[in-house]
Write an enzyme that holds these catalytic residues in place. Structure first.
Site, short mmCIF file in Angstrom:
data_model
loop_
_atom_site.label_atom_id
_atom_site.label_comp_id
_atom_site.label_asym_id
_atom_site.label_seq_id
_atom_site.Cartn_x
_atom_site.Cartn_y
_atom_site.Cartn_z
CB CYS A 53 -0.99 -0.04 1.17
SG CYS A 53 -2.45 0.95 0.83
CG HIS B 223 -3.20 -3.50 3.28
ND1 HIS B 223 -2.07 -3.06 3.92
CD2 HIS B 223 -3.90 -2.40 2.96
CE1 HIS B 223 -2.09 -1.74 3.99
NE2 HIS B 223 -3.20 -1.32 3.41
CD GLU C 42 -0.63 -6.34 4.93
OE1 GLU C 42 -0.45 -6.66 3.75
OE2 GLU C 42 -0.73 -5.15 5.31
#
Ligand code: GLN
Length: 535
Positions: free
Chosen positions: A382, A507, A509
């Site tokens: 990001c 994102h 993750e």
């Protein structure tokens, strides 16, 4: 069967790992192939977490459906390996706003609206409507905060009422301090906690004890005595190397059998394949074969919870590659002065995570340049991707003064600029580009080979984007546009042509799970291992 309910409460203080206990309870039930879902109660009056500071409250977690929720949802998803929805997050803010809207519409004409029964009924209705809509076997409800707080008292009262006519089991988490000088585990704080619980009209059926060392027999007996339960119902949750081992430790103490019995569903067989898979991945976290050093260059470094999903994604991808990922949290402002190279020397990879605002961004740009020029595997997430574009524009395309308009609204070259439809937006809550967004990955790129898929879907939370007016110049100078949104023409993935460097506007993750690590993280770690071997 009608749904069963487990309510998880915490005594004494926050930060004991109630989310990990709740997640482990769900995972145990999942091993029995039961359909389990969480519900989280949070007493704060914010509608959701979106406007909170990650430095104070920890990471804002984003779900597929665009909800910005408490970071505990990250834990739930990582344990359950399931995508959850925002309606499972019930905050004080949501409840009060619903209640007052109802009152304004005349929903309570002639009545004075009160915490009990109106607000508590609202809570009970929410739970019932989730049960009806999702039809789980077991709903595990985590009550945020600690027993005795004003903020969560109405949630606890609602659960007391709810338990009078539903199948509810209360699990409570307490803390057992150990005084170093005396070397003895103390139960007095828990005794006071149990008294508070009794005042709230609740009797726990299982007590989980957080402590430094294993819970001693004597301590168990005392806890059992003061909480009115059998000693076998006092569960040890002492410090461990990894929270992913918790469900296994709980099972070894028969926590699963106790729960099934309390819920009236004993006799079910555990799915040993699921259990063994979990055990085998966990063992790779505990005793991996190799090690790598990854530097995380960000600005909320003092509170590691600001980057909880990132930290966990690296644990998942480490286990996947059978390596220990040693993280070095580097405050980006420290990289703004000359000589910063020395701080980065010896790392096997660098990550620049997401973030907001100008502070520390020049240090992040220095770290990105270092990675690019020294062929260090790099991941930009990001904000990290946006600064990767800025660095490339400045140092590889000769665009002096390039920046993101978030950092410098008067920058000469706004290679990152506000998303067009964001321009008119004035309210802050829930208005970013959020949630799951599709992306097409270009053939022949590292991103495509990492995912082994053409169309992917990752979660987003941003207002700025790659400025397509610079796309051609950047491409002509070697930047690879590796992924774009299928309709909106937004650049979602960029890459360096040489070495391994990927930036994504998403994102990834947030969707990384122990049983299904985020592909670009696994790839980063594999590249880091390779680069460390070459040194
Ligand atoms: N601040 C940047 C934006 O709003 C990046 C956001 C992020 O990293 N989540 O676009």
């Amino acid at each position: 069967m009608p749904p069963k309910y487990i309510v998880v409460l915490g005594l004494l203080m926050s930060g004991l790992g109630k989310g990990a206990v709740t997640s482990s309870i769900m995972k145990m039930l999942d091993f029995y192939d039961l359909k389990v879902l969480p519900v989280k109660f949070d007493g704060y009056l914010n509608y959701d977490c979106g406007t909170m500071n990650p430095y104070r409250h920890g990471e804002v977690f984003v779900l597929d459906d665009k909800s910005e929720v408490d970071m505990d949802f990250g834990l739930y998803e990582r344990f359950l390996n399931k995508n959850l929805t925002g309606d499972l997050s019930i905050t004080g803010g949501k409840l009060f706003s619903k209640l007052i809207n109802k009152e304004r519409k005349g929903g309570f004409l002639g009545e004075d609206v009160q915490i009990i029964p109106h607000l508590t009924n609202e809570i009970i209705d929410s739970i019932e409507s989730i049960s009806k809509k999702k039809n789980p076997d077991v709903l595990v409800i985590e009550v945020g905060g600690t027993v005795g707080d004003i903020e969560n008292s109405y949630f606890i009262e609602a659960m007391r009422q709810f338990a009078t006519n539903h199948d509810v089991t209360f699990v409570c988490l307490t803390y057992i301090p150990e005084l170093a000088v005396v070397g003895e585990q103390k139960t007095k704080p828990s005794q006071i906690g149990f008294r508070q619980l009794q005042q709230a009209g609740i009797t726990p059926s299982i007590v989980v004890c957080r402590s430094k060392g294993p819970i001693e027999e004597k301590t168990k007996q005392k806890i059992a005595l003061f909480s009115n339960i059998h000693k076998d119902r006092v569960i040890d949750d002492s410090d461990d190397y990894t929270i992913y081992n918790l469900p296994i430790r709980f099972i070894s103490q028969k926590f699963d059998t106790l729960l099934l019995r309390d819920l009236g569903i004993e006799g079910r067989r555990i799915n040993s394949q699921k259990l063994n898979e979990w055990k085998s991945i966990t063992s790779k976290i505990i005793s991996p074969k190799k090690e790598v050093r990854i530097g995380i260059v960000g600005k909320y470094m003092l509170l590691k919870d600001s980057y909880a999903s990132l930290r966990e994604a690296l644990i998942h991808s480490g286990a996947f590659n059978n390596v220990r990922v040693n993280l070095e949290w580097i405050e980006s402002e420290e990289l703004e002065s000359s000589g910063h190279e020395a701080r980065l020397n010896g790392l096997n990879g660098i990550i620049v995570p997401g973030g907001f605002g100008k502070r520390g961004t020049e240090g992040m740009i220095n770290a990105i340049r270092y990675a690019r020029e020294n062929s260090l595997p790099f991941l930009g997430l990001c904000l990290g991707m946006q600064l990767m574009a800025v660095e490339y524009a400045r140092n590889a395309c000769g665009l002096k003064g390039a920046n993101s308009s978030e950092m410098d609204p008067r920058a000469k070259h706004k290679v990152i600029d506000i998303i067009e439809w964001q321009r008119g937006i004035r309210t802050k809550g829930g208005t970013m580009r959020l949630g799951a967004q599709k992306c097409i990955l270009a053939k022949g790129t590292n991103s495509r080979s990492a995912y082994s898929k053409r169309i992917i879907e990752e979660r987003h939370r941003h207002r700025y984007e790659f400025n397509n007016r610079y796309r051609r110049t950047m491409e002509q100078n070697g930047l690879v546009i590796a992924g774009t949104h299928p309709k909106d023409n937004l650049v979602e993935f960029i890459e360096w042509k040489t070495g391994f460097g990927i930036g994504t506007q998403a994102h990834p993750e947030l969707k990384s799970r122990l049983e299904r690590p985020a592909p670009i993280f696994s790839r980063l770690i594999a590249e880091a291992v390779r680069s460390s071997a070459g040194k």
